[in-house]
Design a protein around this motif. Structure first.
Motif, PDB file in Angstrom:
ATOM      1  N   ALA A  25       0.833  -1.204   0.000  1.00 29.03           N
ATOM      2  CA  ALA A  25       0.000   0.000   0.000  1.00 29.03           C
ATOM      3  C   ALA A  25       0.868   1.255   0.000  1.00 29.03           C
ATOM      4  O   ALA A  25       0.563   2.228  -0.694  1.00 29.03           O
ATOM      5  CB  ALA A  25      -0.945   0.002   1.199  1.00 29.03           C
ATOM      6  N   ALA A  26       1.955   1.239   0.758  1.00 28.18           N
ATOM      7  CA  ALA A  26       2.844   2.396   0.816  1.00 28.18           C
ATOM      8  C   ALA A  26       3.488   2.657  -0.548  1.00 28.18           C
ATOM      9  O   ALA A  26       3.548   3.805  -0.997  1.00 28.18           O
ATOM     10  CB  ALA A  26       3.915   2.179   1.879  1.00 28.18           C
ATOM     11  N   ASN A  27       3.955   1.594  -1.207  1.00 23.79           N
ATOM     12  CA  ASN A  27       4.578   1.758  -2.528  1.00 23.79           C
ATOM     13  C   ASN A  27       3.563   2.233  -3.565  1.00 23.79           C
ATOM     14  O   ASN A  27       3.870   3.098  -4.388  1.00 23.79           O
ATOM     15  CB  ASN A  27       5.215   0.445  -2.991  1.00 23.79           C
ATOM     16  N   ARG A  28       2.391   1.653  -3.524  1.00 26.67           N
ATOM     17  CA  ARG A  28       1.365   2.026  -4.490  1.00 26.67           C
ATOM     18  C   ARG A  28       0.946   3.486  -4.300  1.00 26.67           C
ATOM     19  O   ARG A  28       0.785   4.229  -5.266  1.00 26.67           O
ATOM     20  CB  ARG A  28       0.167   1.099  -4.345  1.00 26.67           C
ATOM     21  N   ALA A  29       0.778   3.899  -3.056  1.00 27.14           N
ATOM     22  CA  ALA A  29       0.417   5.281  -2.767  1.00 27.14           C
ATOM     23  C   ALA A  29       1.540   6.231  -3.196  1.00 27.14           C
ATOM     24  O   ALA A  29       1.281   7.289  -3.774  1.00 27.14           O
ATOM     25  CB  ALA A  29       0.105   5.456  -1.285  1.00 27.14           C
ATOM     26  N   GLU A  30       2.769   5.848  -2.924  1.00 22.50           N
ATOM     27  CA  GLU A  30       3.925   6.679  -3.305  1.00 22.50           C
ATOM     28  C   GLU A  30       3.999   6.857  -4.817  1.00 22.50           C
ATOM     29  O   GLU A  30       4.243   7.967  -5.306  1.00 22.50           O
ATOM     30  CB  GLU A  30       5.215   6.056  -2.769  1.00 22.50           C
ATOM     31  N   ASN A  31       3.791   5.771  -5.564  1.00 23.59           N
ATOM     32  CA  ASN A  31       3.819   5.857  -7.029  1.00 23.59           C
ATOM     33  C   ASN A  31       2.711   6.769  -7.554  1.00 23.59           C
ATOM     34  O   ASN A  31       2.945   7.594  -8.437  1.00 23.59           O
ATOM     35  CB  ASN A  31       3.684   4.469  -7.651  1.00 23.59           C
ATOM     36  N   ALA A  32       1.512   6.614  -7.015  1.00 20.75           N
ATOM     37  CA  ALA A  32       0.388   7.427  -7.461  1.00 20.75           C
ATOM     38  C   ALA A  32       0.622   8.903  -7.133  1.00 20.75           C
ATOM     39  O   ALA A  32       0.423   9.776  -7.978  1.00 20.75           O
ATOM     40  CB  ALA A  32      -0.907   6.940  -6.811  1.00 20.75           C
ATOM     41  N   VAL A  33       1.087   9.169  -5.930  1.00 19.41           N
ATOM     42  CA  VAL A  33       1.303  10.559  -5.513  1.00 19.41           C
ATOM     43  C   VAL A  33       2.420  11.203  -6.327  1.00 19.41           C
ATOM     44  O   VAL A  33       2.318  12.379  -6.701  1.00 19.41           O
ATOM     45  CB  VAL A  33       1.592  10.633  -3.996  1.00 19.41           C
ATOM     46  N   PHE A  49      -1.670  14.888   2.637  1.00 16.75           N
ATOM     47  CA  PHE A  49      -3.055  14.437   2.780  1.00 16.75           C
ATOM     48  C   PHE A  49      -3.383  13.377   1.736  1.00 16.75           C
ATOM     49  O   PHE A  49      -3.982  12.347   2.050  1.00 16.75           O
ATOM     50  CB  PHE A  49      -4.015  15.623   2.650  1.00 16.75           C
ATOM     51  N   LEU A  50      -2.985  13.617   0.512  1.00 12.51           N
ATOM     52  CA  LEU A  50      -3.256  12.692  -0.583  1.00 12.51           C
ATOM     53  C   LEU A  50      -2.561  11.352  -0.351  1.00 12.51           C
ATOM     54  O   LEU A  50      -3.158  10.287  -0.531  1.00 12.51           O
ATOM     55  CB  LEU A  50      -2.806  13.314  -1.907  1.00 12.51           C
ATOM     56  N   LYS A  51      -1.302  11.404   0.073  1.00  9.14           N
ATOM     57  CA  LYS A  51      -0.554  10.174   0.322  1.00  9.14           C
ATOM     58  C   LYS A  51      -1.204   9.354   1.440  1.00  9.14           C
ATOM     59  O   LYS A  51      -1.363   8.137   1.317  1.00  9.14           O
ATOM     60  CB  LYS A  51       0.897  10.498   0.688  1.00  9.14           C
ATOM     61  N   GLU A  52      -1.608  10.017   2.512  1.00  7.78           N
ATOM     62  CA  GLU A  52      -2.264   9.317   3.626  1.00  7.78           C
ATOM     63  C   GLU A  52      -3.596   8.725   3.190  1.00  7.78           C
ATOM     64  O   GLU A  52      -3.927   7.588   3.544  1.00  7.78           O
ATOM     65  CB  GLU A  52      -2.476  10.273   4.793  1.00  7.78           C
ATOM     66  N   THR A  53      -4.351   9.485   2.425  1.00  8.90           N
ATOM     67  CA  THR A  53      -5.660   9.022   1.965  1.00  8.90           C
ATOM     68  C   THR A  53      -5.527   7.799   1.070  1.00  8.90           C
ATOM     69  O   THR A  53      -6.246   6.813   1.250  1.00  8.90           O
ATOM     70  CB  THR A  53      -6.395  10.149   1.213  1.00  8.90           C
ATOM     71  N   LEU A  54      -4.614   7.858   0.116  1.00  4.61           N
ATOM     72  CA  LEU A  54      -4.432   6.722  -0.790  1.00  4.61           C
ATOM     73  C   LEU A  54      -3.855   5.510  -0.064  1.00  4.61           C
ATOM     74  O   LEU A  54      -4.274   4.376  -0.308  1.00  4.61           O
ATOM     75  CB  LEU A  54      -3.551   7.118  -1.980  1.00  4.61           C
ATOM     76  N   TYR A  55      -2.924   5.746   0.840  1.00  9.06           N
ATOM     77  CA  TYR A  55      -2.381   4.632   1.620  1.00  9.06           C
ATOM     78  C   TYR A  55      -3.497   3.940   2.400  1.00  9.06           C
ATOM     79  O   TYR A  55      -3.596   2.707   2.398  1.00  9.06           O
ATOM     80  CB  TYR A  55      -1.287   5.096   2.587  1.00  9.06           C
ATOM     81  N   ASN A  56      -4.325   4.735   3.065  1.00 14.52           N
ATOM     82  CA  ASN A  56      -5.424   4.160   3.838  1.00 14.52           C
ATOM     83  C   ASN A  56      -6.381   3.373   2.953  1.00 14.52           C
ATOM     84  O   ASN A  56      -6.884   2.318   3.353  1.00 14.52           O
ATOM     85  CB  ASN A  56      -6.178   5.246   4.600  1.00 14.52           C
ATOM     86  N   LYS A 104      -7.871  10.062 -12.351  1.00 14.90           N
ATOM     87  CA  LYS A 104      -7.335   9.662 -13.658  1.00 14.90           C
ATOM     88  C   LYS A 104      -5.844   9.339 -13.552  1.00 14.90           C
ATOM     89  O   LYS A 104      -5.380   8.317 -14.058  1.00 14.90           O
ATOM     90  CB  LYS A 104      -7.571  10.782 -14.673  1.00 14.90           C
ATOM     91  N   LEU A 105      -5.101  10.207 -12.889  1.00 18.17           N
ATOM     92  CA  LEU A 105      -3.659   9.990 -12.740  1.00 18.17           C
ATOM     93  C   LEU A 105      -3.361   8.784 -11.845  1.00 18.17           C
ATOM     94  O   LEU A 105      -2.391   8.046 -12.087  1.00 18.17           O
ATOM     95  CB  LEU A 105      -2.996  11.247 -12.190  1.00 18.17           C
ATOM     96  N   GLU A 106      -4.191   8.578 -10.837  1.00 21.95           N
ATOM     97  CA  GLU A 106      -4.013   7.413  -9.972  1.00 21.95           C
ATOM     98  C   GLU A 106      -4.153   6.128 -10.794  1.00 21.95           C
ATOM     99  O   GLU A 106      -3.350   5.208 -10.663  1.00 21.95           O
ATOM    100  CB  GLU A 106      -5.051   7.434  -8.852  1.00 21.95           C
ATOM    101  N   LYS A 107      -5.152   6.081 -11.659  1.00 27.57           N
ATOM    102  CA  LYS A 107      -5.348   4.900 -12.518  1.00 27.57           C
ATOM    103  C   LYS A 107      -4.164   4.715 -13.465  1.00 27.57           C
ATOM    104  O   LYS A 107      -3.732   3.584 -13.709  1.00 27.57           O
ATOM    105  CB  LYS A 107      -6.642   5.026 -13.310  1.00 27.57           C
ATOM    106  N   GLU A 108      -3.624   5.808 -13.970  1.00 27.86           N
ATOM    107  CA  GLU A 108      -2.446   5.727 -14.851  1.00 27.86           C
ATOM    108  C   GLU A 108      -1.245   5.157 -14.101  1.00 27.86           C
ATOM    109  O   GLU A 108      -0.436   4.425 -14.668  1.00 27.86           O
ATOM    110  CB  GLU A 108      -2.093   7.105 -15.408  1.00 27.86           C
ATOM    111  N   SER A 109      -1.129   5.508 -12.824  1.00 23.38           N
ATOM    112  CA  SER A 109       0.024   5.043 -12.053  1.00 23.38           C
ATOM    113  C   SER A 109       0.006   3.537 -11.848  1.00 23.38           C
ATOM    114  O   SER A 109       1.045   2.920 -11.634  1.00 23.38           O
ATOM    115  CB  SER A 109       0.078   5.741 -10.689  1.00 23.38           C
ATOM    116  N   PHE A 110      -1.166   2.900 -11.933  1.00 24.08           N
ATOM    117  CA  PHE A 110      -1.252   1.452 -11.779  1.00 24.08           C
ATOM    118  C   PHE A 110      -0.579   0.737 -12.943  1.00 24.08           C
ATOM    119  O   PHE A 110      -0.100  -0.376 -12.794  1.00 24.08           O
ATOM    120  CB  PHE A 110      -2.702   0.976 -11.727  1.00 24.08           C
ATOM    121  N   GLN A 111      -0.557   1.368 -14.100  1.00 25.87           N
ATOM    122  CA  GLN A 111      -0.065   0.731 -15.295  1.00 25.87           C
ATOM    123  C   GLN A 111       1.421   0.904 -15.496  1.00 25.87           C
ATOM    124  O   GLN A 111       1.973   0.396 -16.456  1.00 25.87           O
ATOM    125  CB  GLN A 111      -0.861   1.234 -16.504  1.00 25.87           C
TER     126      GLN A 111
END
Length: 112
Positions: A25-33, A49-56, A104-111
């Motif tokens: 979760a930490a890595n995924r949130a870091e990549n997205a942020v 705030f964004l990093k904490e929200t996505l991590y959670n 949108k950017l969060e979804k892009e970061s998954f790829q």
């Protein structure tokens, strides 16, 4: 005396378990942020705030799904619920257009 030892042990145990982070979760949130930060102008406090929200979001999803033998439909419901909750939380800080771009950017970061 026994109560004091028991309380100290419980406090240590709680602190230790809270300190362990979900690395996925930490890595995924870091990549997205990092992708969001590179494509949007947001303040440092909003980045935190964004990093904490996505991590959670990611950590909560993992706790709800891993080892539960859920069907694909049940997993989708967990993801939908997390998406709605996260969107509401982001709307407290960001505008609607910013939230759409963040998603949108969060979804892009998954790829990547």
């Amino acid at each position: 005396m026994k109560n004091i030892i028991l309380v100290c042990f419980m406090a240590f145990f709680v602190t230790f378990t809270q300190a362990q982070k979900n690395k996925y979760a930490a890595n995924r949130a870091e990549n997205a942020v990092s992708l969001i930060k590179a494509n949007m102008e947001i303040s440092d406090s909003d980045v935190v705030f964004l990093k904490e929200t996505l991590y959670n979001k990611y950590a909560s999803n993992a706790l709800k799904i891993r080892g539960k033998n859920l069907t694909e439909e049940e997993k989708k419901e967990v993801y939908r619920s997390a998406f709605k909750d996260t969107r509401k939380k982001l709307m407290e800080v960001f505008t609607n257009d910013q939230v759409k771009k963040i998603i949108k950017l969060e979804k892009e970061s998954f790829q990547k």
